[in-house]
Design an enzyme around this catalytic site. Sequence first.
Site, short mmCIF file in Angstrom:
data_model
loop_
_atom_site.label_atom_id
_atom_site.label_comp_id
_atom_site.label_asym_id
_atom_site.label_seq_id
_atom_site.Cartn_x
_atom_site.Cartn_y
_atom_site.Cartn_z
N GLY A 180 0.83 -1.20 0.00
CA GLY A 180 0.00 0.00 0.00
C GLY A 180 0.86 1.25 0.00
O GLY A 180 1.03 1.91 -1.03
N ILE A 194 -9.63 -0.54 -4.83
CA ILE A 194 -9.68 0.26 -6.05
C ILE A 194 -11.06 0.91 -6.20
O ILE A 194 -12.06 0.21 -6.43
CB ILE A 194 -9.33 -0.59 -7.29
CG1 ILE A 194 -8.01 -1.35 -7.07
CG2 ILE A 194 -9.29 0.28 -8.55
CD1 ILE A 194 -6.81 -0.48 -6.68
N GLN A 237 -20.60 30.15 25.69
CA GLN A 237 -19.22 30.42 25.25
C GLN A 237 -18.51 29.16 24.76
O GLN A 237 -17.70 29.21 23.84
CB GLN A 237 -18.43 31.07 26.39
CG GLN A 237 -18.89 32.49 26.68
CD GLN A 237 -18.12 33.12 27.81
OE1 GLN A 237 -17.17 32.55 28.34
NE2 GLN A 237 -18.53 34.32 28.21
N MET A 262 -21.21 18.94 18.58
CA MET A 262 -22.14 20.06 18.79
C MET A 262 -23.59 19.69 18.47
O MET A 262 -24.51 20.38 18.90
CB MET A 262 -21.73 21.27 17.92
CG MET A 262 -20.48 21.95 18.44
SD MET A 262 -20.07 23.37 17.42
CE MET A 262 -21.42 24.48 17.79
N GLU A 308 -4.32 7.89 -0.97
CA GLU A 308 -3.50 8.90 -1.68
C GLU A 308 -2.31 9.32 -0.83
O GLU A 308 -1.95 10.49 -0.76
CB GLU A 308 -4.36 10.13 -2.01
CG GLU A 308 -5.57 9.81 -2.83
CD GLU A 308 -5.34 10.01 -4.31
OE1 GLU A 308 -4.24 10.45 -4.67
OE2 GLU A 308 -6.25 9.68 -5.08
N GLY A 309 -1.70 8.35 -0.17
CA GLY A 309 -0.58 8.61 0.73
C GLY A 309 -1.14 8.87 2.12
O GLY A 309 -1.90 9.83 2.30
P1 FAD Z 1 -0.13 0.32 4.91
O1 FAD Z 1 0.80 0.83 3.88
O2 FAD Z 1 -0.03 -1.10 5.29
O3 FAD Z 1 0.02 1.24 6.20
C1 FAD Z 1 -0.46 0.85 7.50
C2 FAD Z 1 0.00 1.90 8.50
O4 FAD Z 1 1.43 1.93 8.53
C3 FAD Z 1 -0.44 3.32 8.11
O5 FAD Z 1 -0.81 4.04 9.26
C4 FAD Z 1 0.81 3.92 7.49
O6 FAD Z 1 0.86 5.35 7.63
C5 FAD Z 1 1.89 3.26 8.31
N1 FAD Z 1 3.18 3.20 7.59
C6 FAD Z 1 3.46 2.55 6.41
N2 FAD Z 1 4.74 2.76 6.06
C7 FAD Z 1 5.30 3.55 7.02
C8 FAD Z 1 6.57 4.13 7.21
N3 FAD Z 1 7.57 3.96 6.33
N4 FAD Z 1 6.78 4.89 8.32
C9 FAD Z 1 5.77 5.10 9.21
N5 FAD Z 1 4.54 4.58 9.09
C10 FAD Z 1 4.30 3.82 7.99
N6 FAD Z 1 -5.58 2.63 -4.11
C11 FAD Z 1 -5.54 2.64 -5.48
O7 FAD Z 1 -4.53 2.24 -6.08
N7 FAD Z 1 -6.60 3.08 -6.21
C12 FAD Z 1 -7.76 3.53 -5.63
O8 FAD Z 1 -8.69 3.92 -6.33
C13 FAD Z 1 -7.85 3.50 -4.17
N8 FAD Z 1 -9.02 3.84 -3.55
C14 FAD Z 1 -9.15 3.62 -2.19
C15 FAD Z 1 -10.39 3.75 -1.57
C16 FAD Z 1 -10.54 3.46 -0.23
C17 FAD Z 1 -11.90 3.52 0.41
C18 FAD Z 1 -9.40 3.10 0.55
C19 FAD Z 1 -9.53 2.82 2.03
C20 FAD Z 1 -8.18 2.99 -0.04
C21 FAD Z 1 -8.02 3.22 -1.42
N9 FAD Z 1 -6.79 2.98 -2.06
C22 FAD Z 1 -6.71 3.03 -3.44
C23 FAD Z 1 -5.66 2.43 -1.32
C24 FAD Z 1 -4.91 3.44 -0.45
O9 FAD Z 1 -4.18 4.32 -1.25
C25 FAD Z 1 -4.06 2.64 0.56
O10 FAD Z 1 -4.95 2.11 1.52
C26 FAD Z 1 -3.00 3.51 1.22
O11 FAD Z 1 -1.97 3.83 0.32
C27 FAD Z 1 -2.37 2.83 2.45
O12 FAD Z 1 -1.94 1.55 2.15
P2 FAD Z 1 -2.34 0.34 3.11
O13 FAD Z 1 -3.81 0.39 3.33
O14 FAD Z 1 -1.77 -0.91 2.52
O15 FAD Z 1 -1.66 0.66 4.50
#
Ligand code: FAD
Length: 387
Positions: free
Chosen positions: A136, A162, A282, A340, A366-367
């Site tokens: 991810g 996706i 307030q 609220m 998106e990151g």
């Molecule tokens: P992971 O990468 O496994 O991360 C898990 C946790 O570890 C997170 O808190 C992360 O911040 C943390 N972490 C990871 N690496 C590090 C590091 N080096 N240092 C510190 N912390 C770290 N993707 C697509 O390609 N196309 C889409 O259209 C799309 N749509 C989406 C729609 C939804 C509803 C959702 C939930 C996701 C979608 N995504 C899509 C995927 C999304 O981009 C990923 O979920 C996202 O990039 C995070 O990846 P992951 O879920 O595998 O989490």
Amino acid sequence: MLDYVGLEADLDSEERMVRDTAREFVEKEFKPIVGEHYIDGTFPTELIPKLGELGFYAPNLDGYGLPGLSETAYGLLMQELEAGDSGLRSMASVQGALVMYPIYAYGSDEQKEQWLPEMGTGETIGCFGLTEPEHGSNPSAMETYATKAGNEYVLNGSKTWITNSPIADVAVVWARDRSAENTPVRGFLVETDRDGVSTNKIDEKLSLRASITGEIGLQNVHIPKENMLPGVSGMKGPLSCLTQARFGIAWGAVGAARDCFETAREYATDREQFGGPIARFQLQQEKLAEMATQITTAQLLAYRLSELKERGEMTPQHVSMAKRNNVRMARDQSRIAREMLGGNGITADYSPMRHMANLETVYTYEGTHDIHTLVLGQDLTGIAAFE
Ligand code: FAD
């Protein structure tokens, strides 16, 4: 609508028109039905062509029937759509910034002519396949691969999370080209009705429920070699698309927060306790003052980002800062707005809890917030804390 430092005074007539059109669409056609769709976990697909008719898909691109509006107009559009729901903005973001943009920027003339006009009208729906079950935050470790076989490529692998995959006609799939030296990441246009493609829906979401999310399974999928995007090789391809989409998110999140603020302000002036409106306390005024201040500073960042983008000076790091700040702001403020509204705040009759749950996704996709923190950390210190 909250515009505390009068930013709208600087909009030109085209930008006002886009904002007003989107605002009216959201108020009249989307808000009345979104609560029900949210509960059911569905997207109002009948609105997809209407969004195209109104010019909401990639209006900042030029040619192929697209209007080439300013980046501020595009940002305002994202802001208004996300004031409706993050799922609505996601629909426009994916179609415009993640599917039409790569075809526009990296596609062949034939690909552009074939896909862009019908995607602009919403006749054809696209999705963006980058994330994989095991990769991810670090998509460069992707396992999906393409192998050249004569005049074709054969794709294998799986993508998950996706947006729109179950309803998409075509997917932009990012995969490693095993036939080329150093197995570069390339973009492939994969029609979803090809043999070997599956697009299962993910049903268990508790966030972004009014948006369709699924997987993309690819099992020996044959596509013509002409379906590869010829203009880009390497991670620059998907990352440059994400920069476009994140720009829209930085704007969009402000819309979600603004809708929470407006809902809370109206509720506080209407709702009476202890013999008068709760807005006279307030404690409630402090919440509104803080919300308005946070939204206004995020608006300023979004407007500045547009100016930099127009001038060709916007960097991915600028976008990281704006996405990170504005989504965190919206996530925090949606919770205060929910509070609220008391007990009513946990129902689908009011928007804040829906926005609050949605923003968990926006904070992650998106990151993630963490990854954008590391991008900024690297930019500020020159030392990368991640690969
Ligand atoms: P992971 O990468 O496994 O991360 C898990 C946790 O570890 C997170 O808190 C992360 O911040 C943390 N972490 C990871 N690496 C590090 C590091 N080096 N240092 C510190 N912390 C770290 N993707 C697509 O390609 N196309 C889409 O259209 C799309 N749509 C989406 C729609 C939804 C509803 C959702 C939930 C996701 C979608 N995504 C899509 C995927 C999304 O981009 C990923 O979920 C996202 O990039 C995070 O990846 P992951 O879920 O595998 O989490």
